[in-house]
Design an enzyme around this catalytic site. Structure first.
Site, short mmCIF file in Angstrom:
data_model
loop_
_atom_site.label_atom_id
_atom_site.label_comp_id
_atom_site.label_asym_id
_atom_site.label_seq_id
_atom_site.Cartn_x
_atom_site.Cartn_y
_atom_site.Cartn_z
N TYR A 26 0.85 -1.18 0.00
CA TYR A 26 0.00 0.00 0.00
C TYR A 26 0.89 1.24 0.00
O TYR A 26 1.69 1.42 0.90
CB TYR A 26 -0.94 0.03 1.20
CG TYR A 26 -1.84 1.25 1.16
CD1 TYR A 26 -2.92 1.29 0.30
CD2 TYR A 26 -1.56 2.36 1.94
CE1 TYR A 26 -3.72 2.41 0.21
CE2 TYR A 26 -2.35 3.49 1.86
CZ TYR A 26 -3.43 3.51 1.00
OH TYR A 26 -4.22 4.62 0.91
N MET A 28 1.18 4.86 0.68
CA MET A 28 0.46 5.88 1.44
C MET A 28 0.62 7.27 0.80
O MET A 28 -0.36 7.98 0.61
CB MET A 28 0.97 5.92 2.87
CG MET A 28 0.27 6.92 3.73
SD MET A 28 -1.34 6.34 4.18
CE MET A 28 -1.11 6.12 5.89
N HIS A 65 -4.59 5.17 -3.00
CA HIS A 65 -5.77 6.02 -3.18
C HIS A 65 -5.33 7.35 -3.76
O HIS A 65 -4.26 7.87 -3.41
CB HIS A 65 -6.48 6.27 -1.84
CG HIS A 65 -7.16 5.07 -1.30
ND1 HIS A 65 -6.55 4.19 -0.43
CD2 HIS A 65 -8.41 4.58 -1.51
CE1 HIS A 65 -7.39 3.22 -0.12
NE2 HIS A 65 -8.53 3.44 -0.77
N ASN A 70 -7.80 14.89 -8.49
CA ASN A 70 -6.36 15.02 -8.76
C ASN A 70 -6.05 14.39 -10.12
O ASN A 70 -5.50 13.29 -10.21
CB ASN A 70 -5.55 14.38 -7.63
CG ASN A 70 -4.09 14.72 -7.73
OD1 ASN A 70 -3.59 15.13 -8.78
ND2 ASN A 70 -3.37 14.53 -6.62
N ALA A 73 -2.34 13.32 -10.89
CA ALA A 73 -1.93 12.06 -10.26
C ALA A 73 -2.58 10.86 -10.96
O ALA A 73 -1.92 9.84 -11.19
CB ALA A 73 -2.27 12.05 -8.77
N TYR A 77 -0.40 7.81 -12.72
CA TYR A 77 -0.51 6.38 -12.38
C TYR A 77 -1.06 5.56 -13.54
O TYR A 77 -0.59 4.45 -13.80
CB TYR A 77 -1.34 6.18 -11.12
CG TYR A 77 -0.62 6.65 -9.88
CD1 TYR A 77 0.54 6.01 -9.44
CD2 TYR A 77 -1.07 7.74 -9.14
CE1 TYR A 77 1.22 6.43 -8.32
CE2 TYR A 77 -0.40 8.17 -8.01
CZ TYR A 77 0.74 7.52 -7.61
OH TYR A 77 1.42 7.94 -6.49
#
Length: 108
Positions: A26, A28, A65, A70, A73, A77
């Site tokens: 994960y 963060m 997340h 956004n 971002a 990704y």
């Protein structure tokens, strides 16, 4: 974290659970200050995380997340192989909008 951790409310994940055979990494936080963006820093950081996760045969995917508005971002990704799985309503407690997308990157 055990596979599926990002999809499970923290209240239901106990310390006495049996060890999982499969895990997820994960992420963060991954951020670069505005003056240093578009220099490949975030890409290098992400590539390092993917490489480290891929080196562990029990890690099946990377999850994270992203706040729903956004767009930079999300593009970042998606261009690197992450897929949007679903929206999580009210994920953030103090941000507006409070909703996030859950993204996955499948390693194996």
């Amino acid at each position: 974290q055990p596979l599926g951790f990002a999809d499970t409310p923290a209240a239901f994940v106990g310390h006495g659970d049996p060890p999982a055979a499969d895990y997820e990494l994960y992420m963060m936080t991954l951020g670069v200050l505005a003056p240093y963006r578009r220099l490949g820093i975030a890409q290098a950081l992400l590539a390092s995380a993917v490489e480290a996760a891929a080196a562990d045969p029990t890690v099946r995917r990377i999850v994270l997340h992203v706040q729903i508005d956004n767009d930079d971002a999300l593009r970042f990704y998606h261009r690197r192989g992450f897929i949007t799985v679903r929206m999580v309503e009210r994920y953030y407690k103090v941000l507006d909008p409070p909703h996030a997308y859950l993204l996955h990157y499948r390693l194996r």
